[in-house]
Design a protein around this motif. Structure first.
Motif, PDB file in Angstrom:
ATOM      1  N   LYS A   1      -2.707  -9.778   1.091  1.00  0.00           N
ATOM      2  CA  LYS A   1      -3.458 -10.852   0.453  1.00  0.00           C
ATOM      3  C   LYS A   1      -4.520 -11.368   1.413  1.00  0.00           C
ATOM      4  CE  LYS A   1      -1.150 -13.529  -2.021  1.00  0.00           C
ATOM      5  NZ  LYS A   1      -0.212 -14.523  -2.495  1.00  0.00           N
ATOM      6  N   ILE A   2      -5.791 -11.259   1.020  1.00  0.00           N
ATOM      7  CA  ILE A   2      -6.884 -11.743   1.855  1.00  0.00           C
ATOM      8  C   ILE A   2      -7.171 -13.191   1.496  1.00  0.00           C
ATOM      9  CG2 ILE A   2      -9.283 -11.367   2.522  1.00  0.00           C
ATOM     10  CD1 ILE A   2      -7.427  -9.112   3.300  1.00  0.00           C
ATOM     11  N   ARG A   3      -7.237 -14.050   2.483  1.00  0.00           N
ATOM     12  CA  ARG A   3      -7.530 -15.465   2.256  1.00  0.00           C
ATOM     13  C   ARG A   3      -9.020 -15.713   2.474  1.00  0.00           C
ATOM     14  NH1 ARG A   3      -3.132 -17.923  -0.150  1.00  0.00           N
ATOM     15  NH2 ARG A   3      -1.230 -17.281   0.876  1.00  0.00           N
TER      16      ARG A   3
ATOM     17  N   ILE B   1       3.175  -7.614  -7.860  1.00  0.00           N
ATOM     18  CA  ILE B   1       1.834  -7.994  -8.308  1.00  0.00           C
ATOM     19  C   ILE B   1       1.353  -9.090  -7.370  1.00  0.00           C
ATOM     20  CG2 ILE B   1       0.410  -8.873 -10.181  1.00  0.00           C
ATOM     21  CD1 ILE B   1       2.600  -8.016 -12.128  1.00  0.00           C
ATOM     22  N   ALA B   2       0.215  -8.871  -6.737  1.00  0.00           N
ATOM     23  CA  ALA B   2      -0.361  -9.859  -5.828  1.00  0.00           C
ATOM     24  C   ALA B   2      -1.820 -10.084  -6.203  1.00  0.00           C
ATOM     25  CB  ALA B   2      -0.248  -9.387  -4.383  1.00  0.00           C
TER      26      ALA B   2
ATOM     27  N   VAL C   1     -12.241  -1.193  -5.345  1.00  0.00           N
ATOM     28  CA  VAL C   1     -12.105   0.258  -5.241  1.00  0.00           C
ATOM     29  C   VAL C   1     -10.708   0.615  -4.785  1.00  0.00           C
ATOM     30  CG1 VAL C   1     -12.877   2.287  -3.988  1.00  0.00           C
ATOM     31  CG2 VAL C   1     -14.555   0.645  -4.829  1.00  0.00           C
ATOM     32  N   ALA C   2     -10.199  -0.143  -3.807  1.00  0.00           N
ATOM     33  CA  ALA C   2      -8.859   0.135  -3.305  1.00  0.00           C
ATOM     34  C   ALA C   2      -7.815  -0.084  -4.364  1.00  0.00           C
ATOM     35  CB  ALA C   2      -8.571  -0.758  -2.085  1.00  0.00           C
ATOM     36  N   ALA C   3      -7.982  -1.143  -5.168  1.00  0.00           N
ATOM     37  CA  ALA C   3      -6.984  -1.465  -6.184  1.00  0.00           C
ATOM     38  C   ALA C   3      -6.927  -0.401  -7.256  1.00  0.00           C
ATOM     39  CB  ALA C   3      -7.298  -2.812  -6.806  1.00  0.00           C
TER      40      ALA C   3
ATOM     41  N   ASP D   1      -2.653  -5.154  -6.055  1.00  0.00           N
ATOM     42  CA  ASP D   1      -3.477  -6.279  -5.634  1.00  0.00           C
ATOM     43  C   ASP D   1      -4.615  -6.433  -6.625  1.00  0.00           C
ATOM     44  OD1 ASP D   1      -4.608  -8.340  -4.276  1.00  0.00           O
ATOM     45  OD2 ASP D   1      -4.879  -7.277  -2.385  1.00  0.00           O
ATOM     46  N   LEU D   2      -4.647  -7.551  -7.311  1.00  0.00           N
ATOM     47  CA  LEU D   2      -5.665  -7.809  -8.326  1.00  0.00           C
ATOM     48  C   LEU D   2      -6.617  -8.887  -7.844  1.00  0.00           C
ATOM     49  CD1 LEU D   2      -3.383  -7.885 -11.511  1.00  0.00           C
ATOM     50  CD2 LEU D   2      -4.835  -6.002 -10.745  1.00  0.00           C
ATOM     51  N   ILE D   3      -7.908  -8.661  -8.027  1.00  0.00           N
ATOM     52  CA  ILE D   3      -8.915  -9.647  -7.653  1.00  0.00           C
ATOM     53  C   ILE D   3      -9.021 -10.673  -8.769  1.00  0.00           C
ATOM     54  CG2 ILE D   3     -11.339 -10.040  -7.114  1.00  0.00           C
ATOM     55  CD1 ILE D   3     -11.427  -7.218  -5.986  1.00  0.00           C
ATOM     56  N   MET D   4      -8.683 -11.910  -8.471  1.00  0.00           N
ATOM     57  CA  MET D   4      -8.708 -13.009  -9.431  1.00  0.00           C
ATOM     58  C   MET D   4      -9.796 -13.993  -9.013  1.00  0.00           C
ATOM     59  SD  MET D   4      -5.637 -15.726 -10.280  1.00  0.00           S
ATOM     60  CE  MET D   4      -4.874 -14.917 -11.685  1.00  0.00           C
ATOM     61  N   ALA D   5     -10.666 -14.337  -9.947  1.00  0.00           N
ATOM     62  CA  ALA D   5     -11.786 -15.195  -9.590  1.00  0.00           C
ATOM     63  C   ALA D   5     -11.994 -16.295 -10.614  1.00  0.00           C
ATOM     64  CB  ALA D   5     -13.063 -14.366  -9.464  1.00  0.00           C
ATOM     65  N   SER D   6     -12.459 -17.429 -10.122  1.00  0.00           N
ATOM     66  CA  SER D   6     -12.827 -18.551 -10.974  1.00  0.00           C
ATOM     67  C   SER D   6     -14.235 -19.002 -10.635  1.00  0.00           C
ATOM     68  CB  SER D   6     -11.860 -19.721 -10.793  1.00  0.00           C
ATOM     69  OG  SER D   6     -12.265 -20.820 -11.591  1.00  0.00           O
TER      70      SER D   6
END
Length: 380
Positions: free
Chosen positions: A2-4, A74-75, A31-33, A41-46
């Motif tokens: 998990k990248i902060r 799932i992260a 690309v990695a996901a 690892d899913l990229i979640m954005a708001s």
């Protein structure tokens, strides 16, 4: 892993990443996901900041619950406040692969893309975030065919390459003013008032005001400068934009709708989950939507009480001047009619959608403005 990001309250030390670095990092993660194990690892954005109730009280609650319940299978790598996608561009980011999850996807800001989703913003009486979230869940679940064998979900969501669930709807949208106290319907004529959606524009034009369309994030400056003299917004949402510092008079007692939006995941992200993970996701999404609604309603009360303590006035519809009350009630009913007619004219099933929504609202104990039921029964 998990990248902060610097926006994360747990981030400590290190140099801040600029927007280009964050975007580049997101591209690498995406690309990695794609080639990773299911749900790794899913990229979640708001597009909204963490202080907003759809982020700190939904996005983070949902992500935390999924990570815990999946035991880390799932992260999420989380991005806030428009770092990866801006208001109204969430669908593009999902479809283009820049992100896996939009939390939330603000449907009303995607002009023309979600023609039926504004239905939650139709005026109602005696409704709350909780009741309308339950109605919205029922709308998404409904098997009622609106047109050509398509349900609401088929029409609005399925064809767009995404999967979606409601976030908690806002509390009732109210009409608020900055240093203005309208005493009659005539006071609203030509008054510039902020509208956040096409449906709000309809309502304000029916009042005789001059609608000025802008996102809530631009409201503080516009209200402070007098570019607009009021806004349509839920009271709890004031906190996200510091509007409690500028709004001084609010008419309550009728909901100028409840803004509904979506938690959305791309098809690629969804198919990367196992069947068990998909069920966990769907069940958790429904649970967190209702929890979010409870928190939204509580925040609405908190903000209202705090604003009142500082001198802001809240006037129930039943207590204002009779002609102003009548104007608001007439505009509420006319908004249903105009939304149906405009939606139908654009080639979408507006009448069928309004009829279904009206039933679901009433199933949850809400009421319709006077004359709406008769109009819907008669048809457009």
């Amino acid at each position: 892993m998990k990248i902060r990001t610097p926006d994360d309250p747990d981030a400590k030390g290190g140099l801040p990443m600029n927007r280009f670095a964050v975007t580049a990092l997101a591209g690498c993660l995406s690309v990695a996901a794609t080639g990773a194990q299911a749900g790794a690892d899913l990229i979640m954005a708001s597009s909204l900041p963490q202080v907003h109730f759809w982020v700190g009280k939904h996005m983070d609650l949902f992500a935390d619950a999924i990570e815990e319940r999946s035991h880390g299978d799932i992260a999420f790598t989380r991005f806030y406040a428009g770092e990866l996608t801006s208001v109204g561009r969430e669908l593009d980011a999902l479809q283009g692969g820049a992100i896996d999850v939009a939390a939330p996807l603000l449907a009303p800001y995607h002009e023309g893309a979600f023609p039926l989703s504004d239905v939650t913003q139709l005026p109602t009486v005696g409704t709350s975030s909780v009741t309308q979230t339950k109605a919205f869940l029922a709308l998404m679940d409904s098997k009622t065919e609106l047109v050509d064998g398509k349900t609401f979900y088929d029409y609005e969501i399925a064809a767009k390459g995404i999967h979606a669930w409601p976030v908690g709807t806002t509390a009732a949208y109210a009409i608020s003013f900055a240093n203005k106290t309208p005493k009659s319907a005539a006071d609203l004529k030509g008054m510039p008032l902020r509208a956040g959606s096409a449906l709000h524009t309809i309502f304000l034009s029916e009042l005789g005001a001059t609608p000025v369309t802008m996102p809530s994030s631009a409201s503080y400056e516009a209200l402070s400068r007098g570019t607009v003299e009021g806004t349509i917004l839920s009271i709890g949402d004031w906190r996200s934009y510091s509007l409690q510092d500028v709004l001084t008079y609010t008419v309550t007692g009728v909901a100028v709708g409840h803004w509904g939006s979506y938690l959305a995941i791309s098809d690629t992200g969804w198919t990367g989950l196992s069947a068990d993970e998909q069920k966990l996701w769907a069940d958790t999404a429904r649970e967190i939507a209702l929890r979010n609604a409870e928190l939204i309603e509580a925040q609405d009360t908190e903000v209202r009480e705090a604003a009142a303590a500082k001198g802001s006035t809240f006037a129930d519809l039943s207590t204002i001047a009779p002609d102003l009350k009548a104007a608001i009630e007439t505009a509420s009913t006319a908004t249903w009619r105009r939304w149906v007619e405009q939606t139908e004219a654009a080639g979408h099933p507006g009448l069928a959608t309004a009829r279904l929504w009206a039933k679901l609202v009433q199933d949850q104990g809400g009421k319709l403005p006077e004359g709406v039921a008769a109009y819907l029964e008669k048809g457009a």
